[in-house]
Design a protein around this motif. Structure first.
Motif, short mmCIF file in Angstrom:
data_model
loop_
_atom_site.label_atom_id
_atom_site.label_comp_id
_atom_site.label_asym_id
_atom_site.label_seq_id
_atom_site.Cartn_x
_atom_site.Cartn_y
_atom_site.Cartn_z
N SER A 208 0.85 -1.19 0.00
CA SER A 208 0.00 0.00 0.00
C SER A 208 0.89 1.24 0.00
O SER A 208 2.10 1.16 0.23
N GLY A 210 1.07 3.64 2.18
CA GLY A 210 1.68 3.83 3.50
C GLY A 210 2.84 2.88 3.72
O GLY A 210 3.88 3.26 4.27
N THR A 234 4.31 12.08 5.04
CA THR A 234 2.99 11.54 5.40
C THR A 234 1.90 11.90 4.41
O THR A 234 0.73 11.61 4.65
N LEU A 237 -1.40 9.70 3.45
CA LEU A 237 -1.61 8.61 4.41
C LEU A 237 -2.82 8.92 5.31
O LEU A 237 -3.15 10.09 5.54
N ASP A 238 -3.42 7.87 5.83
CA ASP A 238 -4.52 8.06 6.77
C ASP A 238 -3.94 8.51 8.12
O ASP A 238 -2.74 8.33 8.37
N PRO A 239 -4.77 9.08 8.99
CA PRO A 239 -4.24 9.64 10.26
C PRO A 239 -3.47 8.62 11.10
O PRO A 239 -2.49 8.98 11.75
N SER A 241 -1.66 6.07 9.98
CA SER A 241 -0.35 5.91 9.37
C SER A 241 0.51 7.16 9.56
O SER A 241 1.72 7.06 9.73
N ASP A 266 1.51 18.69 6.52
CA ASP A 266 0.65 17.91 7.40
C ASP A 266 0.85 18.38 8.84
O ASP A 266 1.91 18.19 9.43
#
Lengths: 308, 267
Positions: A208, A210, A234, A237-239, A241, A266
């Motif tokens: 993936s 991440g 980052t 990426l989701d929070p 990750s 970020d």
């Protein structure tokens, strides 16, 4: 000590070709632009009194920075054709600390970072790393410096024809005297840092976004560098990750004493990793300080960025 | 494109073409400047030879076989009209070994390898893999370009010899089925006027073609700016420019070869 204002006539022709790649599509480099000093060694007009972004940063021509400063970028100017990307960007990073450079898209963050490893050289200004002028380095000296720096690229930049293990072994085989067994141990240990031990036989396409970032980070630290440069570590990426990667950056600083510069927009990442934050706007470091200082700045660009 | 854009001047097609030509020449010069210097990527060079050779083998074999059979079929009637059908093997060997084999093989390989090299290096550029090699002090020019150029220079003549052999075999099969020609007669006639210099020069010129394909494709891939669209364009241009330069180089090499060694049968 060579002065930063001297004309760089010693630059190799192929470096010019390399730099031309970074010009945005449709932009054409003017003669001598981007490499030689377009103003014959003089600082570009209107920027002679460019704002010193950080009180720590020395003047151009003032010699090496203090010993506790691992990276110092002094008054960097960089243009691609008619497009001025850096307009006097200056910042200093103390040894063993994490600096964050924040700013909007197109502000010059990535271009700034590329000067630290001489992927780009400035039209004017001085990039100092570990007490030496990077833009004047060549050959073995430059290789040695680059080997002491890990670079996490925005997309991971994993070699997609190699498995994760081969990606890391590729660096170790060429730059270490470790035996095959020792290399395997190093790879396993490094993968455990990013909590992806089971990905060793996988190819980048099987991971993936991440995971690719974390493997990119593992590859960046496999040679145990002193400095790490993160280009948007980052983004995308989701929070969860974001927090994982950011905490890993902090661990690397605390447990291995690695100094770092991360460019990011970020806020969560910056809050976790920043010892000192810098805000870049229109190619210049507008403000430096703690992240809280930046958040409470009155400057409209900063207020707009932080939504305050 | 407007016609006026073709006229000389800043930003015109002519000026851009001259700029690109200069950059390509500089890229080729960079190859010669760095080829002798370490690191010597022997392992990767062999890997590229495998990529260039083994994976192009079937394509080259089919091309050679088709050339041999079709040439024999097309020529038979014409030669028979002049009562010279007996000269078919000779004509076939001369045509295949001196010109059609080397040029056809190189053009087919330019299509396969030019697109492959241009796209592969181009996508490594846009995904920052080349920068990753650079900052890891791994000399991407040595690792990506020199290895591919050396592989193409070595493998192109080998594949050409194979394609020539397959083409002659195809021609013999046609003759066997059409006129029951004995293989000893066929091959003795075929090689009766072929000199070693013909075989050597006309095969080795494909090393130059290999050099052209690899350097042009690498140059276009190495200098990609932008994204996937530009990678696709680089791959397409690699095939077009390589093919044109192969044809141009062929004219020059043949002219030089005739000046040095004379034409067919020393004429």
């Amino acid at each position: 000590m060579a002065d930063g204002t001297e004309r760089r006539d010693d630059v190799k022709e192929d470096d010019v070709q390399d730099e031309a790649r970074y010009a945005p599509p449709g932009e054409k480099r003017r003669d001598g632009g981007g490499r030689g000093d377009p103003n014959g060694g003089e600082k570009p007009q209107g920027q002679r009194n460019g704002q010193a972004a950080s009180e720590r940063v020395g003047e151009v021509g003032s010699g090496p920075p203090p010993e506790d400063t691992i990276i110092e970028l002094r008054d960097l100017h960089k243009s691609f054709g008619d497009l001025d990307v850096l307009n006097g960007a200056s910042l200093a990073v103390e040894d063993g600390t994490s600096a964050v450079v924040m700013g909007g898209s197109g502000a010059g963050k990535s271009v700034l970072l590329k000067h630290v490893v001489k992927l780009l050289t400035p039209d004017y200004g001085e990039p100092w790393v570990k007490g030496r002028r990077v833009d004047q380095m060549t050959g073995g000296e430059l290789d040695d410096l680059r080997l002491s720096i890990g670079y996490l690229f925005q997309g991971g930049a994993l070699f997609d024809s190699m498995s994760v293990e081969e990606n890391m072994n590729f660096f170790l085989r060429r730059h270490s005297d470790l035996s095959e067994g020792e290399r395997q141990d190093r790879i396993e240990e490094t993968l455990s840092w990013v909590k992806l031990e089971d990905t060793a036989p996988k190819y980048p396409a099987e991971l993936s976004g991440g995971q690719q970032k974390r493997i990119g980070l593992a590859r960046a630290i496999v040679l145990q560098p002193e400095i790490l440069l993160y280009d948007e570590p980052t983004t995308g990426l989701d929070p969860v990750s974001v927090r994982t990667v950011s905490e890993l950056i902090v661990r690397l600083r605390d447990e291995r004493g690695i100094s770092s510069v991360a460019i990011t927009h970020d806020l969560l990442c910056a809050e976790i990793i920043a010892d000192r934050a810098h805000f870049i706007y229109e190619g210049k470091i507008l403000e430096s300080g703690s992240l809280e200082d930046l958040k409470h700045s009155d400057h409209p660009a900063l207020r707009n960025f932080f939504g305050s | 494109m407007r016609f006026t854009n073709l006229l000389p001047g800043r930003g015109s097609a002519v000026t851009r073409g001259l700029e690109r030509t200069g950059e390509l020449a500089s890229f080729m010069g960079r190859f010669f400047g760095r080829f002798w210097k370490p690191p010597y990527e022997v392992r990767e060079t062999f890997s590229q030879m495998d990529e260039v050779g083994a994976r192009s083998f079937l394509l080259v074999s089919v091309t050679g076989l088709a050339i041999g059979i079709v040439m024999a079929m097309q020529s038979r009637g014409t030669l028979a009209a002049f009562g010279a059908e007996y000269a078919l093997p000779n004509m076939l060997a001369l045509s295949v070994i001196k010109e059609i084999g080397p040029v056809f093989t190189s053009l087919v390989l330019a299509g396969r390898l030019g697109a492959g090299i241009g796209a592969e290096i181009g996508s490594m550029r846009v995904t920052e893999q080349i920068d990753a090699l650079e900052v890891a002090a791994l000399k991407p020019f040595h690792y990506l370009v020199i290895t591919r150029v050396v592989a193409c220079v070595v493998i192109f003549p080998v594949l050409t010899i194979w394609a020539d052999a397959i083409a002659l075999f195809g021609g013999y099969m046609e003759s066997l089925f059409m006129s029951g020609t004995d293989y000893r007669v066929f091959f003795q006639t075929a090689f009766s006027t072929i000199r070693f210099t013909d075989l050597f020069m006309d095969t080795m010129k494909t090393s130059i073609f290999g050099f052209i394909v690899a350097t042009v494709s690498s140059y276009l891939g190495y200098n990609v700016r932008g994204g996937t669209r530009e990678v696709g364009q680089a791959a397409m241009r690699a095939v077009v420019v390589s093919s044109l330069l192969i044809l141009l180089a062929d004219v020059i090499v043949v002219r030089i070869s005739i000046m040095l060694f004379g034409g067919i049968s020393g004429s």
